[in-house]
Design a protein around this motif. Structure first.
Motif, PDB file in Angstrom:
ATOM      1  N   UNK A 134       0.721  -1.355  -0.101  1.00 49.50           N
ATOM      2  CA  UNK A 134      -0.133  -0.159   0.060  1.00 49.50           C
ATOM      3  C   UNK A 134       0.968   1.261  -0.012  1.00 49.50           C
ATOM      4  N   UNK A 135       1.981   0.943   0.672  1.00 59.20           N
ATOM      5  CA  UNK A 135       2.852   2.340   0.913  1.00 59.20           C
ATOM      6  C   UNK A 135       3.325   2.441  -0.444  1.00 59.20           C
ATOM      7  N   UNK A 136       3.956   1.581  -1.227  1.00 60.81           N
ATOM      8  CA  UNK A 136       4.682   1.712  -2.398  1.00 60.81           C
ATOM      9  C   UNK A 136       3.603   2.010  -3.547  1.00 60.81           C
ATOM     10  N   UNK A 137       2.407   1.798  -3.623  1.00 63.16           N
ATOM     11  CA  UNK A 137       1.402   2.164  -4.541  1.00 63.16           C
ATOM     12  C   UNK A 137       1.107   3.457  -4.317  1.00 63.16           C
ATOM     13  N   UNK A 138       0.887   3.862  -3.209  1.00 62.38           N
ATOM     14  CA  UNK A 138       0.621   5.298  -2.669  1.00 62.38           C
ATOM     15  C   UNK A 138       1.802   6.475  -2.512  1.00 62.38           C
ATOM     16  N   UNK A 139       2.882   5.984  -2.834  1.00 62.84           N
ATOM     17  CA  UNK A 139       4.331   7.001  -3.072  1.00 62.84           C
ATOM     18  C   UNK A 139       4.092   7.512  -4.291  1.00 62.84           C
ATOM     19  N   UNK A 140       3.963   7.355  -5.616  1.00 63.96           N
ATOM     20  CA  UNK A 140       3.923   8.059  -6.607  1.00 63.96           C
ATOM     21  C   UNK A 140       2.880   9.636  -6.357  1.00 63.96           C
ATOM     22  N   UNK A 141       1.715   9.086  -5.805  1.00 61.95           N
ATOM     23  CA  UNK A 141       0.686  10.263  -5.693  1.00 61.95           C
ATOM     24  C   UNK A 141       1.104  11.005  -4.804  1.00 61.95           C
ATOM     25  N   UNK A 142       1.841  10.749  -3.542  1.00 65.70           N
ATOM     26  CA  UNK A 142       2.373  11.598  -2.503  1.00 65.70           C
ATOM     27  C   UNK A 142       3.474  12.522  -3.298  1.00 65.70           C
ATOM     28  N   UNK A 143       4.245  11.940  -4.014  1.00 66.43           N
ATOM     29  CA  UNK A 143       5.343  12.773  -4.625  1.00 66.43           C
ATOM     30  C   UNK A 143       4.915  13.687  -5.528  1.00 66.43           C
ATOM     31  N   UNK A 144       4.262  13.269  -6.645  1.00 68.23           N
ATOM     32  CA  UNK A 144       3.809  14.109  -7.487  1.00 68.23           C
ATOM     33  C   UNK A 144       2.755  14.834  -7.528  1.00 68.23           C
ATOM     34  N   UNK A 145       1.525  14.600  -6.420  1.00 66.79           N
ATOM     35  CA  UNK A 145       0.494  15.759  -6.431  1.00 66.79           C
ATOM     36  C   UNK A 145       0.288  16.083  -4.810  1.00 66.79           C
ATOM     37  N   UNK A 146       1.595  15.647  -4.067  1.00 67.36           N
ATOM     38  CA  UNK A 146       1.559  16.224  -2.693  1.00 67.36           C
ATOM     39  C   UNK A 146       0.158  15.804  -1.787  1.00 67.36           C
ATOM     40  N   UNK A 147      -0.309  14.750  -1.980  1.00 64.74           N
ATOM     41  CA  UNK A 147      -1.518  14.319  -1.552  1.00 64.74           C
ATOM     42  C   UNK A 147      -1.003  14.171   0.028  1.00 64.74           C
ATOM     43  N   UNK A 148      -2.127  13.930   0.895  1.00 60.80           N
ATOM     44  CA  UNK A 148      -1.881  13.738   2.476  1.00 60.80           C
ATOM     45  C   UNK A 148      -1.817  12.103   2.351  1.00 60.80           C
ATOM     46  N   UNK A 149      -1.268  11.564   3.393  1.00 63.51           N
ATOM     47  CA  UNK A 149      -0.950  10.090   3.572  1.00 63.51           C
ATOM     48  C   UNK A 149      -2.695   9.382   3.513  1.00 63.51           C
ATOM     49  N   UNK A 150      -3.484  10.114   3.859  1.00 68.70           N
ATOM     50  CA  UNK A 150      -4.768   9.381   3.909  1.00 68.70           C
ATOM     51  C   UNK A 150      -5.159   9.378   2.602  1.00 68.70           C
ATOM     52  N   UNK A 151      -5.098  10.509   1.834  1.00 68.32           N
ATOM     53  CA  UNK A 151      -5.819  10.530   0.496  1.00 68.32           C
ATOM     54  C   UNK A 151      -4.989   9.468  -0.448  1.00 68.32           C
ATOM     55  N   UNK A 152      -3.759   9.555  -0.090  1.00 70.68           N
ATOM     56  CA  UNK A 152      -2.775   8.762  -0.888  1.00 70.68           C
ATOM     57  C   UNK A 152      -3.218   7.070  -0.884  1.00 70.68           C
TER      58      UNK A 152
END
Length: 709
Positions: A134-152
């Motif tokens: 889950x962390x690995x799939x969410x990582x690109x969203x956090x890096x490129x879209x600056x999403x919160x941990x919960x949203x990612x």
């Protein structure tokens, strides 16, 4: 994932900003005269030279060729991920008006993973083993879209569901090693798609997967490409995959494009001699087993050594002085079909059972299949193997992996028995027990009348020389610190056979038998190609003149041309030495070519057995029919499998297999009796047996539904 357009920018329902859509809805990627070099000390390799490619919106471009042809390096150049010492030395990579060649690292990072993403070949090494998926799939969203941990995390769960991960909310906290190969590949796809890129590069996304899982993954990529409006570059050496899933094809050889065109045109009217030979090298389900497979002679050129003329000329039977002296350029024909060949093929494309124009005259006599002997050399009787795992079951008992559950069969002298099935069905565990590398929990392996499973280690020693194994990964099974000569002498030294000079003479003889030059004796494994290492693996297995040979996925990692060479070699050695062989593979075409009889395994049990003609020609088990339906054919005009005929769904856990018929959870023919009673192997006709309460009456052609319940 509803979207809205705001000033040319795509936003998802979660508010994530995504890449702009192409203004004209047309060309997404244009590569012009691309060249790459990799510098390692004094050695400079040119893996890509003057490549021209184009990719339109919503299109799949297939790049195909042997290992070392430049396919993957082209993809890595587009991603800006060339290995150490690598750089783009010329040409252009135009992504929707942005020049990627020479782009500053910071700007490349903003594009990589967001606008252009990659699905890597080996999901086990590409995923971080220390982080939850889950962390690995969410990582690109956090890096490129600056999403919160919960949203990612929410977005990651959404993508895992989209790619078919069951119970995504629960699997988010799993580590990569807790997933099957197919599930890990789905996680890789989710990571690539989480930012909804415009271009996805899939580099051999199904190479190590079973035929059923391969079909699911490729269908999934097609579906997501269509739904999300993406473009895709599909890199593979499998011409069958290209035929079924690509709109355009580029055939690469020695770092250059040899032929390009729309898929139907390229397959239906191949022009380049290399493409022609590749198609002819593919073992098919209709190939006459009495005839040798065509294989391309020689090996691809060393890309660190400059060469004049057509790079394929040394391997082409139609080559002339013009081919050896002058390099052909791409010439275009009607419909965008281009080729770089001085003597293009004319006429329709040949298939694997025909001899291509590039083939030299046959020098070997047709293969003669052995007659079935009455006395078995190898008998397997009710063999079982269970491995304890941590934890306790519901009733407090120890949990065990039921790898092999009551398998019985016989192999006569000079006969080949093929074992097919998905990963996790117990094939390799069974193979290790056949050569006494592992002890069964119960049951017997009887070799020439002697029960080897009851022997002590001292009694077993002399018998081991007569039961040898050819391992799947030739690179891992050969000691990297030993020269090939020492590797071949080692089994003889352990058994106390001969003196060093005699062992060396025997090693030389073995190399000649498997078609390798004597200079290989002084080389290390890493200095050999994959096909050469596999030949060394076969030579080592034959060093002690065994009577039984178990070959575990002997050609799964090889290019189609090298695969044909190794398969022809294995069949020749089998015939000359009267070996009793067990060939383990998930490639049904390989097993059909090598095996006299076939056993289909599912979750530790044999569900169908018989002669090759019986099992392939009059398939009786729905599982076998599903596997055959998933085999990709190297013909874009071939009819697609009937809807629902392929095996779908995830393989159940061997720790807690289903009651009754173990296949029932993935079979739409299942009824109450399938859950209540385990079917026994029952004779259909001749030696053909099937373990099914509802066997197919008209073979693989019967329109049955095999989707998971």
């Amino acid at each position: 994932m509803a979207k809205e357009m705001e000033s040319g920018t795509v936003r998802t329902s979660d508010g994530f900003e995504n890449a702009r859509e192409p203004a004209d809805g047309g060309r997404v990627l244009t590569i012009r005269d691309l060249s790459v070099e990799i510098r390692r000390g004094d050695r400079v390799v040119h893996p890509v030279s003057g490549v021209n490619l184009a990719l339109d919106r919503g299109q799949t471009l297939g790049i195909v060729g042997e290992t070392g042809s430049g396919k993957s390096m082209t993809g890595l150049a587009i991603m800006g991920m060339l290995p150490a010492g690598g750089r783009v030395t010329g040409g252009s990579i135009d992504f929707r008006g942005t020049e990627l060649a020479g782009l500053p690292a910071a700007r490349y990072r903003a594009i990589r993973g967001n606008d252009i993403a990659m699905v890597f070949q080996d999901s086990m090494t590409a995923l971080n083993p220390t982080r939850r998926i889950g962390e690995q799939v969410a990582e690109p969203v956090r890096l490129h879209h600056r999403a919160s941990k919960r949203a990612a995390r929410t977005r990651a769960a959404e993508l895992l569901a989209l790619v078919g991960i069951p119970r995504p909310a629960e699997r988010m906290d799993d580590y990569p090693h807790q997933l099957s190969g197919g599930m890990r590949q789905r996680v890789m796809i989710a990571m690539a798609l989480v930012c909804e890129p415009q271009v996805v590069i899939a580099d051999e996304p199904t190479t190590a997967l079973d035929v059923s899982i391969q079909a699911e993954i490729l269908d999934l990529l097609d579906e997501l490409r269509s739904r999300l409006g993406m473009s895709m570059i599909l890199v593979t050496h499998d011409m069958g995959v290209i035929a079924r899933h690509a709109d355009q094809v580029a055939v690469m050889y020695a770092g250059r494009v040899a032929e390009t065109g729309p898929t139907p045109a390229l397959f239906g009217h191949t022009r380049h001699r290399y493409t022609h030979a590749l198609l002819a090298s593919i073992p098919s389900l209709t190939h006459d087993r009495r005839e040798k497979l065509f294989s391309i002679p020689g090996a691809p050129p060393d890309l660190a050594v400059p060469h004049a003329g057509c790079p394929f000329a040394p391997r082409c039977a139609a080559a002339t002085d013009l081919c050896r002296e002058g390099r052909p350029t791409l010439s275009e024909e009607e419909g965008g079909h281009t080729h770089a060949c001085w003597h293009p093929v004319s006429g329709p494309t040949v298939r694997a059972h025909q001899t291509p124009a590039t083939a030299p005259p046959p020098t070997a006599s047709p293969v003669l299949l052995p007659e079935r002997q009455t006395t078995p050399r190898l008998r397997v009787v009710d063999l079982r193997r269970e491995y304890p795992v941590g934890g306790r079951g519901l009733l407090g008992g120890r949990r065990t992996v039921k790898a092999v559950s009551g398998v019985s069969f016989e192999v006569a002298a000079g006969e080949t028995f093929g074992l097919v099935g998905e990963s996790g069905c117990g094939k390799s565990s069974l193979g290790r027990m056949l050569v006494a590398l592992d002890r069964p929990t119960s049951g017997e392996v009887i070799f020439d009348g002697a029960p080897v499973t009851r022997m002590s280690s001292r009694e077993l020693g002399p018998r081991r020389a007569q039961m040898q194994m050819m391992f799947q990964d030739s690179n891992a099974s050969l000691d990297p610190r030993m020269r090939i000569g020492a590797i071949l002498r080692e089994p003889m030294a352990i058994q106390g056979i001969g003196r060093r000079a005699e062992r060396t003479a025997r090693a030389r003889e073995l190399l000649r038998d498997v078609g390798l030059p004597l200079s290989v004796l002084e080389r290390y494994p890493h200095e050999l190609s994959g096909g050469q290492r596999q030949r060394v693996g076969l030579a080592r297995a034959l060093a002690l003149d065994p009577k039984v040979l178990v070959a575990d996925e002997p050609v799964s990692a090889l290019d189609v041309s090298i695969r044909s060479q190794v398969l022809n070699l294995m069949q020749r050695v089998q015939r000359e030495r009267e070996l009793s062989s067990v060939v383990i593979s998930h490639d049904l075409a390989v097993v059909r070519y090598l095996a006299d009889r076939v056993g289909v395994m599912y979750l530790g049990k044999l569900v169908e057995t018989g002669t090759t003609e019986e099992v392939y020609g009059a398939t009786a088990h729905p599982y076998t029919a599903g596997l055959l339906a998933a085999v990709p054919e190297a013909d874009p005009g071939a009819p697609l499998p009937r809807a629902g005929t392929r095996v779908r769904g995830e393989l159940p856990s061997p720790i807690d297999p289903p009651s009754g018929c173990r296949f029932r959870t993935r079979c739409a023919l299942a009824t109450e009796v399938c859950a209540a009673a385990e079917p026994a192997l029952t004779t259909v006709a001749g030696t053909h047996q099937v373990a099914c309460h509802h066997p197919l009456r008209s073979g693989a052609g019967q329109p049955v539904e095999l989707t998971a319940r």
